[in-house]
Motif scaffolding. Structure first.
Motif, PDB file in Angstrom:
ATOM      1  N   ARG A 145       0.805  -1.225   0.000  1.00  9.63           N
ATOM      2  CA  ARG A 145       0.000   0.000   0.000  1.00  9.63           C
ATOM      3  C   ARG A 145       0.835   1.272   0.000  1.00  9.63           C
ATOM      4  O   ARG A 145       0.308   2.365  -0.238  1.00  9.63           O
ATOM      5  N   VAL A 146       2.138   1.141   0.326  1.00  7.40           N
ATOM      6  CA  VAL A 146       2.976   2.330   0.484  1.00  7.40           C
ATOM      7  C   VAL A 146       3.638   2.683  -0.844  1.00  7.40           C
ATOM      8  O   VAL A 146       4.293   1.836  -1.456  1.00  7.40           O
ATOM      9  N   GLU A 147       3.456   3.931  -1.296  1.00  5.06           N
ATOM     10  CA  GLU A 147       4.162   4.416  -2.470  1.00  5.06           C
ATOM     11  C   GLU A 147       5.582   4.750  -2.012  1.00  5.06           C
ATOM     12  O   GLU A 147       5.769   5.401  -0.988  1.00  5.06           O
ATOM     13  N   ALA A 148       6.587   4.317  -2.763  1.00  6.90           N
ATOM     14  CA  ALA A 148       7.971   4.608  -2.359  1.00  6.90           C
ATOM     15  C   ALA A 148       8.859   4.565  -3.590  1.00  6.90           C
ATOM     16  O   ALA A 148       8.539   3.908  -4.578  1.00  6.90           O
ATOM     17  N   GLY A 149       9.972   5.274  -3.528  1.00  7.97           N
ATOM     18  CA  GLY A 149      10.907   5.324  -4.635  1.00  7.97           C
ATOM     19  C   GLY A 149      11.581   3.979  -4.871  1.00  7.97           C
ATOM     20  O   GLY A 149      11.487   3.075  -4.047  1.00  7.97           O
ATOM     21  N   PRO A 150      12.298   3.857  -6.013  1.00  9.46           N
ATOM     22  CA  PRO A 150      12.914   2.572  -6.380  1.00  9.46           C
ATOM     23  C   PRO A 150      14.041   2.145  -5.445  1.00  9.46           C
ATOM     24  O   PRO A 150      14.385   0.959  -5.397  1.00  9.46           O
ATOM     25  N   ASP A 151      14.609   3.081  -4.687  1.00 10.35           N
ATOM     26  CA  ASP A 151      15.715   2.723  -3.783  1.00 10.35           C
ATOM     27  C   ASP A 151      15.242   2.155  -2.460  1.00 10.35           C
ATOM     28  O   ASP A 151      16.051   1.642  -1.676  1.00 10.35           O
ATOM     29  N   VAL A 152      13.967   2.292  -2.186  1.00  7.16           N
ATOM     30  CA  VAL A 152      13.440   1.790  -0.903  1.00  7.16           C
ATOM     31  C   VAL A 152      13.301   0.269  -0.978  1.00  7.16           C
ATOM     32  O   VAL A 152      12.766  -0.271  -1.941  1.00  7.16           O
ATOM     33  N   VAL A 153      13.832  -0.409   0.038  1.00  8.70           N
ATOM     34  CA  VAL A 153      13.795  -1.871   0.053  1.00  8.70           C
ATOM     35  C   VAL A 153      12.532  -2.333   0.762  1.00  8.70           C
ATOM     36  O   VAL A 153      12.258  -1.915   1.890  1.00  8.70           O
ATOM     37  N   ARG A 154      11.779  -3.185   0.077  1.00  9.87           N
ATOM     38  CA  ARG A 154      10.538  -3.711   0.672  1.00  9.87           C
ATOM     39  C   ARG A 154      10.786  -5.102   1.224  1.00  9.87           C
ATOM     40  O   ARG A 154      11.164  -5.997   0.479  1.00  9.87           O
ATOM     41  N   HIS A 155      10.549  -5.264   2.512  1.00  5.96           N
ATOM     42  CA  HIS A 155      10.689  -6.572   3.158  1.00  5.96           C
ATOM     43  C   HIS A 155       9.286  -7.064   3.473  1.00  5.96           C
ATOM     44  O   HIS A 155       8.780  -6.903   4.581  1.00  5.96           O
ATOM     45  N   SER A 156       8.645  -7.631   2.455  1.00  2.77           N
ATOM     46  CA  SER A 156       7.274  -8.087   2.643  1.00  2.77           C
ATOM     47  C   SER A 156       7.283  -9.505   3.153  1.00  2.77           C
ATOM     48  O   SER A 156       8.026 -10.351   2.643  1.00  2.77           O
ATOM     49  N   SER A 157       6.477  -9.785   4.130  1.00  6.44           N
ATOM     50  CA  SER A 157       6.396 -11.158   4.590  1.00  6.44           C
ATOM     51  C   SER A 157       4.976 -11.652   4.415  1.00  6.44           C
ATOM     52  O   SER A 157       4.023 -10.890   4.360  1.00  6.44           O
ATOM     53  N   ASP A 158       4.872 -12.948   4.324  1.00  8.16           N
ATOM     54  CA  ASP A 158       3.563 -13.551   4.099  1.00  8.16           C
ATOM     55  C   ASP A 158       3.011 -13.966   5.455  1.00  8.16           C
ATOM     56  O   ASP A 158       2.633 -13.127   6.263  1.00  8.16           O
ATOM     57  N   ASN A 159       3.035 -15.257   5.720  1.00 13.77           N
ATOM     58  CA  ASN A 159       2.520 -15.689   7.017  1.00 13.77           C
ATOM     59  C   ASN A 159       3.610 -15.812   8.070  1.00 13.77           C
ATOM     60  O   ASN A 159       3.456 -16.490   9.066  1.00 13.77           O
ATOM     61  N   ARG A 160       4.724 -15.147   7.819  1.00 13.99           N
ATOM     62  CA  ARG A 160       5.851 -15.225   8.746  1.00 13.99           C
ATOM     63  C   ARG A 160       5.437 -14.684  10.108  1.00 13.99           C
ATOM     64  O   ARG A 160       4.648 -13.761  10.209  1.00 13.99           O
ATOM     65  N   GLU A 161       6.026 -15.232  11.131  1.00 12.77           N
ATOM     66  CA  GLU A 161       5.661 -14.862  12.499  1.00 12.77           C
ATOM     67  C   GLU A 161       5.994 -13.390  12.758  1.00 12.77           C
ATOM     68  O   GLU A 161       7.056 -12.903  12.408  1.00 12.77           O
ATOM     69  N   GLU A 162       5.086 -12.695  13.439  1.00 16.10           N
ATOM     70  CA  GLU A 162       5.262 -11.266  13.687  1.00 16.10           C
ATOM     71  C   GLU A 162       6.534 -10.950  14.466  1.00 16.10           C
ATOM     72  O   GLU A 162       7.179  -9.933  14.237  1.00 16.10           O
ATOM     73  N   LEU A 163       6.881 -11.832  15.393  1.00 14.14           N
ATOM     74  CA  LEU A 163       8.062 -11.569  16.214  1.00 14.14           C
ATOM     75  C   LEU A 163       9.343 -11.648  15.378  1.00 14.14           C
ATOM     76  O   LEU A 163      10.266 -10.845  15.553  1.00 14.14           O
ATOM     77  N   ASP A 164       9.402 -12.572  14.443  1.00 17.65           N
ATOM     78  CA  ASP A 164      10.546 -12.654  13.527  1.00 17.65           C
ATOM     79  C   ASP A 164      10.647 -11.388  12.680  1.00 17.65           C
ATOM     80  O   ASP A 164      11.732 -10.849  12.450  1.00 17.65           O
ATOM     81  N   ARG A 165       9.496 -10.935  12.212  1.00 13.67           N
ATOM     82  CA  ARG A 165       9.443  -9.727  11.396  1.00 13.67           C
ATOM     83  C   ARG A 165       9.923  -8.524  12.214  1.00 13.67           C
ATOM     84  O   ARG A 165      10.683  -7.679  11.726  1.00 13.67           O
ATOM     85  N   ALA A 166       9.531  -8.478  13.474  1.00 15.37           N
ATOM     86  CA  ALA A 166       9.954  -7.383  14.356  1.00 15.37           C
ATOM     87  C   ALA A 166      11.467  -7.419  14.572  1.00 15.37           C
ATOM     88  O   ALA A 166      12.147  -6.389  14.504  1.00 15.37           O
ATOM     89  N   ARG A 167      12.018  -8.602  14.799  1.00 15.72           N
ATOM     90  CA  ARG A 167      13.474  -8.731  15.017  1.00 15.72           C
ATOM     91  C   ARG A 167      14.234  -8.328  13.765  1.00 15.72           C
ATOM     92  O   ARG A 167      15.286  -7.686  13.847  1.00 15.72           O
ATOM     93  N   HIS A 168      13.723  -8.717  12.630  1.00 13.72           N
ATOM     94  CA  HIS A 168      14.363  -8.357  11.370  1.00 13.72           C
ATOM     95  C   HIS A 168      14.405  -6.830  11.228  1.00 13.72           C
ATOM     96  O   HIS A 168      15.443  -6.250  10.870  1.00 13.72           O
ATOM     97  N   ALA A 169      13.303  -6.182  11.555  1.00 15.69           N
ATOM     98  CA  ALA A 169      13.256  -4.712  11.479  1.00 15.69           C
ATOM     99  C   ALA A 169      14.262  -4.085  12.443  1.00 15.69           C
ATOM    100  O   ALA A 169      14.959  -3.114  12.098  1.00 15.69           O
ATOM    101  N   LEU A 170      14.372  -4.629  13.640  1.00 13.06           N
ATOM    102  CA  LEU A 170      15.307  -4.087  14.633  1.00 13.06           C
ATOM    103  C   LEU A 170      16.754  -4.293  14.192  1.00 13.06           C
ATOM    104  O   LEU A 170      17.605  -3.423  14.389  1.00 13.06           O
ATOM    105  N   GLU A 171      17.037  -5.446  13.582  1.00  8.17           N
ATOM    106  CA  GLU A 171      18.395  -5.681  13.063  1.00  8.17           C
ATOM    107  C   GLU A 171      18.739  -4.671  11.983  1.00  8.17           C
ATOM    108  O   GLU A 171      19.852  -4.124  11.949  1.00  8.17           O
ATOM    109  N   LEU A 172      17.791  -4.427  11.104  1.00  4.82           N
ATOM    110  CA  LEU A 172      18.025  -3.437  10.038  1.00  4.82           C
ATOM    111  C   LEU A 172      18.301  -2.059  10.647  1.00  4.82           C
ATOM    112  O   LEU A 172      19.243  -1.358  10.244  1.00  4.82           O
ATOM    113  N   ALA A 173      17.488  -1.663  11.622  1.00  3.93           N
ATOM    114  CA  ALA A 173      17.665  -0.339  12.236  1.00  3.93           C
ATOM    115  C   ALA A 173      18.998  -0.278  12.973  1.00  3.93           C
ATOM    116  O   ALA A 173      19.714   0.737  12.897  1.00  3.93           O
TER     117      ALA A 173
END
Lengths: 250, 250
Positions: A40-68
């Protein structure tokens, strides 16, 4: 400088997303979230999209924290408000149980218009008095707790907004919840099924506690259970509004 | 063509107001509401401001409906979300009890970011699980009902957001509410006082059920009562986040 935003995108219509959310998204180098929200988010071509499907929310949160923590500027996105059955709680759980360095990250939660507020506005003013918000998902809490909460909420006279009412993996819960509520509430208390509010495939069904049919709901449906003070106002054109009177009799 | 919008302005920071709200306000010929909210809206010199002070909400709603019925394009404004202890319920009550022609008016409720969502975002993710929202005002409901709802909500394990906690006319209610909650909740359950979130005079106090001091609250304060799963995460710089774990043990 690295940053982690947790952004509520609102109910789906871009006009219901705040400028504060847009400003955060415009600064992000990385978008993290469940695929339909990231899309749903409009973003430029340099923005990296880390889309997950049914992946566990906690894993997704950790991945975001590692990136930050590695210096990226990360936006974790949720539909509605990220604090209402969205990603915010998972991110803080990941911080609490994660490496100490994560506690020094700049984390900013950007509130959004939650689905319950959008549904209520679409219907009229069904939240006119005290209300509660309950998820019917029994992934993270026992079903007995859900039933007890429904019973106490109905006894208390709360208007009740139900999230996560039905999916392929959750076929019977809404029907069982309605049975619990029928034990406490009068048959004619209004019930609304509000599906995909603010989106092109929006659909609203007004019914009652006695007649509510759980099979009308799907993954995108929020179910709103009125209380003794919730009333239906018939309009000249056949449509109707729901509202809850603010005055509780002594 | 006449129109009545009921608009949630969000918590106070213009960045938290939706484009949908701005679009409605830009079309209005008349603004109706409690003076501080009407004052928040930028509008051209031709727009008529009907600001009221302590005037009864139902009178204000009727006045707005009369204006709309006479062909004006009226925006009734509330802080936060108009459906959460705002003007929406009063407008529909006025329609239900008013002249039949009001049922044919075009009425549109525009949802906003409510104070509870803004406060939750500012604190971390305290609404992580099921929650409820209760007004401590006993203008429209008996105090015994407020106490019973607090007791049932705490028993249910809801995080509890309290609105209208304290004013000159409402000096003792928050203290009494905390006493009710102390009967049910453990002493160390986190409590937050979130004042004027998103505004320049914002102030946050984190405390506990045992130590919460009602005199710290004022008219602009939302009080958030955690549950057994609400935890405080200490940060390196002395600040802290609150979040509620999504997992409820069997």
């Amino acid at each position: 400088m690295s940053h982690l935003w947790i952004v509520g995108l609102g109910p789906g219509n871009a006009l219901q997303r705040t400028p504060q959310a847009d400003a955060a998204l415009a600064q992000a180098t990385d978008l993290v979230g469940y695929a339909p929200y990231v899309a749903r988010v409009e973003a430029g071509p340099d923005v990296v999209r880390h889309s997950s499907d049914n992946r566990e929310e906690l894993d997704r949160a950790r991945h975001a924290l590692e990136l930050a923590a590695s210096g990226r500027r990360v936006a974790v996105v949720s539909g509605g408000d990220a604090g209402v059955f969205g990603m915010a709680s998972a991110v803080f759980e990941a911080i609490e149980t994660g490496v100490p360095a994560w506690r020094s990250l700049e984390v900013e939660v950007i509130p959004g218009v939650s689905a319950v507020l959008a549904a209520s506005a679409r219907l009229g003013a069904p939240l006119g008095g005290d209300f509660c918000v309950i998820s019917l998902s029994d992934n993270l809490k026992p079903w007995t707790v859900v039933c007890e909460r429904l019973r106490l909420a109905a006894q208390a006279g709360f208007v009740i907004a139900l999230y996560n009412v039905r999916s392929a993996a959750r076929p019977w819960q809404l029907g069982a919840a309605l049975e619990v509520l029928r034990d406490v509430l009068a048959a004619d208390v209004p019930v609304a099924f509000a599906r995909a509010i603010g989106r092109p495939d929006e659909r609203v069904v007004l019914t009652t506690v006695a007649e509510a049919d759980a099979t009308l709901a799907d993954m995108s449906t929020l179910v709103l259970i009125g209380c003794a003070l919730t009333r239906r106002i018939e309009r000249a054109d056949g449509r109707a509004w729901l509202y809850t009177d603010r005055k509780v009799a002594s």
